[in-house]
Design a protein around this motif. Structure first.
Motif, short mmCIF file in Angstrom:
data_model
loop_
_atom_site.label_atom_id
_atom_site.label_comp_id
_atom_site.label_asym_id
_atom_site.label_seq_id
_atom_site.Cartn_x
_atom_site.Cartn_y
_atom_site.Cartn_z
N SER A 361 0.83 -1.21 0.00
CA SER A 361 0.00 0.00 0.00
C SER A 361 0.86 1.25 0.00
O SER A 361 0.57 2.22 -0.70
N ILE A 365 1.20 3.92 -3.21
CA ILE A 365 0.29 4.93 -2.68
C ILE A 365 -0.22 5.88 -3.76
O ILE A 365 -1.35 6.36 -3.71
N ARG A 366 0.62 6.14 -4.79
CA ARG A 366 0.19 7.05 -5.85
C ARG A 366 -0.98 6.45 -6.63
O ARG A 366 -1.99 7.13 -6.87
N LEU A 368 -2.93 4.09 -5.53
CA LEU A 368 -4.04 3.92 -4.57
C LEU A 368 -4.84 5.21 -4.45
O LEU A 368 -6.09 5.19 -4.46
N LYS A 369 -4.13 6.34 -4.34
CA LYS A 369 -4.82 7.62 -4.21
C LYS A 369 -5.50 8.02 -5.53
O LYS A 369 -6.61 8.53 -5.54
N THR A 370 -4.79 7.78 -6.64
CA THR A 370 -5.33 8.19 -7.93
C THR A 370 -6.64 7.49 -8.25
O THR A 370 -7.59 8.09 -8.78
N ALA A 372 -8.62 6.11 -6.02
CA ALA A 372 -9.52 6.14 -4.85
C ALA A 372 -9.79 4.73 -4.33
O ALA A 372 -10.93 4.32 -4.11
N GLU A 374 -8.87 3.60 -1.40
CA GLU A 374 -8.78 3.53 0.05
C GLU A 374 -9.80 2.59 0.68
O GLU A 374 -9.44 1.78 1.56
#
Length: 753
Positions: A361, A365-366, A368-370, A372, A374
């Motif tokens: 994760s 993270i990039r 994962l955030k891009t 969404a 989460e």
């Protein structure tokens, strides 16, 4: 004897100004490296000075730095300080490197203790040059007293031993002097343990009975002195144990990291990074066990061996009760070892799965955030946490049973024995007095504690054995150590030959390369094209030595690649991949990652050749601009050009560009392509690209299909005679064909199709 003394004068004056004796152009660093290379050559290892990486604050490499270099090359080396009387006796040793005060070195090839002489050879000379004799007076003017001793590694060195309990025990036993001091202090402490109990017994039996204040005062002073000595000795022993733990921790950390880096790339491609890291860190549980509970318990056994006979002297019946009860505690622990081992193993595996998810994760993270993601990752984390908690709780509950069953037995040792002893004193049947009972209880606790701890060690050993197995699952895989440290180190020119090369990936049903036959002259710019899965990247993997399980012959300058030292091979190559990794540090540090000793002029030259100079100079700090983790403060195209500069900095004779320009914007790609001819001048280049326009200027283009060479030749020749190449070219250049203008949209094509 006159001639050797004359030679001694020559070597003294020569060594005093080492650089002047060989010409001002030869610096001490070069001389010291050449001396080390001469010692290594005696053992059949040809060292490449380009593989040496010195410390930034060392104008000339120290013995420790040279030892690290030699160790990386598969030799065993040791730096030490010697006095003349010991040096002159080394008549039957291999060549020894002597460190000189001006930063240079000499090679000692012989010694004569009878005549008080040693013979030195000039590192910059040839093997046919005669050695010069030198005496103590002349050598002392230039010699620092430091020497470097080199020998060939044994077939199964410690670095290649399986990581198991036997290996860990060997690591601990290397600290024999510390273990000896700890053992001696433990024996003295054991003796000091008995004396206070004896004094208390005398106080209760004699002093109280006769009301002697003078005797009580004397006994008190003796107790104060004994307490002081026991306190100081205990402090010293704890200090020794801390030093032992620190040294063992350092040895284990260095070994597991070196062993990890020696694993082949294929291992990391097959295993999750988080799982690998979790298994590696499990070995520290074993280290803590060895230098913690296990060591403490064995130290307490010294007390047991000394105090237990005294307990039998005081009262054999009570002593047998203590020993028998401790034995019952051990029996209970042994019964529960199997079930506890099962639950502990499941708990560790669940924790590793959770740790792997955490690492994945953070690393992604990039993305994962891009996207969404989460909520999905949170749900998965909750599931992994619940699984880990469930197994940890089950393991704790299973461990709780033996602790519960043994608690009454432990209480019997501390309380039951006291009550039974008091009964014996009251009845007077055993002849035991009150003072003797108190002394027995004082010493009985010292005896029962190591017995109980020793029994519980079996319970801890279950978890340790599981943790060691987890670490071994990573570290005991076959390594590249032999290939990295042995083999030929020829001068690379860049001629490649594929002769009936077959290769299949593990588990694959078809061959990635099928009877590959091709000859590539040195200095050729070769393009590799083909549909997806045709074997282009497999060719580059074999060239880099990532996979060596092919059949047939892959030769570099007429030498089979498997016979070449892998470190030398990779140092001689420049490799740029599609997705390149930059380390956290400055731009200059990243470009010189493989050659930290190069100058800023070398860095600028490589950056200019890679087309990176223009954007670097626009940055506020220029070449000292700091690159954050993940290269978040530079663009993908800039990262790619820095990777090309990093590959060029060492001026390799063979370069591999595997989709190296795919991440570049059109302007950057045009800039790099324009420099390809300059980059390829004087070196062999293998360029894999799905953009055929970037391969037009290649000397040869090899078209691959299903692991075979469909055709090979220049661009224009392939357009005329190779249907696959012509089809790929037309698909990518459809917009330039007047007949297709105004036609409907072209069908979507997968990469390489």
């Amino acid at each position: 004897m006159d001639q050797p003394n004359d030679n001694a004068g020559q070597i003294g004056s020569s060594a005093d100004g080492h650089a002047a004796a060989r010409g001002a152009s030869t610096d001490p660093l070069t001389i010291r490296l050449r001396a080390t290379m001469a010692a290594a050559k005696y053992h059949g290892v040809e060292l490449d000075p380009r593989t040496f990486m010195g410390e930034p604050d060392e104008p000339s490499p120290s013995p420790a730095t040279l030892v690290r270099w030699l160790t990386d090359q598969g030799l065993v080396a040791k730096g030490m300080r010697l006095k003349w009387r010991y040096l002159v006796r080394m008549s039957n040793t291999p060549p020894i490197v002597l460190m000189f005060k001006d930063g240079s070195a000499g090679v000692m090839v012989a010694a004569d203790a009878a005549n008080d002489l040693v013979w030195l050879r000039d590192p910059m000379g040839t093997e046919s040059d005669p050695a010069l004799a030198v005496d103590e007076l002349r050598l002392s003017q230039v010699w620092t007293g430091d020497v470097l001793m080199v020998r060939r590694a044994r077939d199964q060195a410690e670095t290649e031993m399986p990581v198991d309990m036997r290996w860990l025990t060997r690591v601990v036993m290397r600290e024999k002097s510390l273990l000896r001091d700890i053992g001696l202090s433990s024996m003295v402490l054991s003796v000091l343990t008995i004396l206070p109990a004896l004094i208390v017994m005398q106080v209760l039996n004699q002093v109280l009975a006769h009301h002697s204040l003078a005797t009580l005062f004397s006994v008190t002073m003796i107790l104060i002195v004994l307490t002081f000595y026991e306190t100081m000795l205990s402090y010293g022993r704890r200090e020794l144990v801390l030093v032992l733990g620190a040294r063992v921790d350092s040895r284990i950390s260095i070994h597991i990291f070196n062993r990890l880096l020696a694993l082949p790339l294929e291992f990391f491609e097959r295993n999750q990074t988080g799982i690998v890291i979790g298994r590696l860190f499990a070995i520290y549980k074993v280290k803590d066990f060895l230098t913690g509970k296990l060591l403490t318990t064995f130290l307490d056994l010294f007390t047991l061996l000394i105090v237990l006979p005294f307990l039998f002297f005081l009262n054999a019946s009570l002593a047998w009760m203590v020993v028998a009860t401790a034995g019952l505690i051990g029996l209970v622990v042994i019964i529960f070892m199997g079930p506890i081992s099962f639950y502990v193993a499941r708990s560790i595996a669940a924790e590793q799965q959770r740790g792997s998810l955490l690492y994945e994760s953070v690393a992604g993270i990039r993305t994962l955030k891009t996207l969404a993601l989460e909520p999905q990752r949170k749900q998965l984390w909750d599931e992994r946490t619940a699984e880990a908690t469930r197994w940890r709780l089950a393991a704790g509950r299973m461990s709780n049973w033996p602790q519960t069953l043994t608690m009454p037995l432990e209480m019997f040792i501390s309380r039951g024995v006291l009550l039974i002893g008091a009964l014996m004193v009251i009845k007077g049947s055993s002849g035991m007095q009150g003072g003797s009972l108190i002394a027995f209880m004082m010493l009985g606790g010292r005896v029962a504690s190591p017995l109980i701890s020793f029994a519980k060690l079996l319970e801890d050993f279950t978890e340790v054995r599981t943790s060691l197995g987890e670490a071994g699952a990573v570290l005991n895989n076959p390594t590249e150590t032999k290939a990295l440290t042995t083999g030929m180190r020829p001068k690379i020119k860049g001629a490649l030959s594929f002769i009936d090369v077959d290769f299949s990936y593990p588990g694959a049903t078809t061959k990635a390369l099928d009877g590959l036959n091709v000859e590539i002259p040195a200095g050729t710019m070769l393009g590799l094209v083909g549909r997806s899965g045709s074997g282009k990247s497999t060719v580059t993997r074999l060239l880099q030595g990532v996979s060596r399980s092919y059949t047939g012959y892959l030769k570099l300058d007429g030498i089979d690649m498997r016979e070449i030292n892998l470190t030398h091979l990779r140092k001689s190559f420049g490799v740029v991949l599609q997705d390149n990794f930059l380390f956290r540090g400055t731009i200059r540090e990243n470009i010189t990652a493989g050659r930290p000793g190069l100058t800023l002029d070398d860095v600028v030259r490589a950056a200019r050749l890679a087309g990176a100079e223009e954007f670097i100079e626009r940055m506020p700090a220029g070449y000292e601009t700091f690159i954050e983790e993940g290269s978040t403060n530079i663009s993908g195209g800039q990262r790619q050009r820095l990777a090309i500069a990093r590959a060029l900095i060492s001026d390799p004779k063979l370069m591999i560009l595997d989709e190296a320009t795919s991440a570049l914007d059109p302007e950057s790609e045009a800039l790099v392509n324009a420099n390809l001819t300059r980059i390829g001048r004087g070196r062999t280049m293998v360029i894999v690209s799905h953009r055929l326009s970037s391969l037009v200027d290649c000397d040869l283009i090899m078209v691959m299909e299903r692991g075979k060479v469909e055709d090979i030749g220049p661009h224009q020749v392939l357009l005329e005679r190779c249907a696959i190449y012509r089809q790929l070219w037309m698909q990518q250049n459809r917009h330039t064909n007047p007949e297709n203008r105004g036609a409907g949209p072209a069908p979507l094509l997968a990469e390489g199709d």
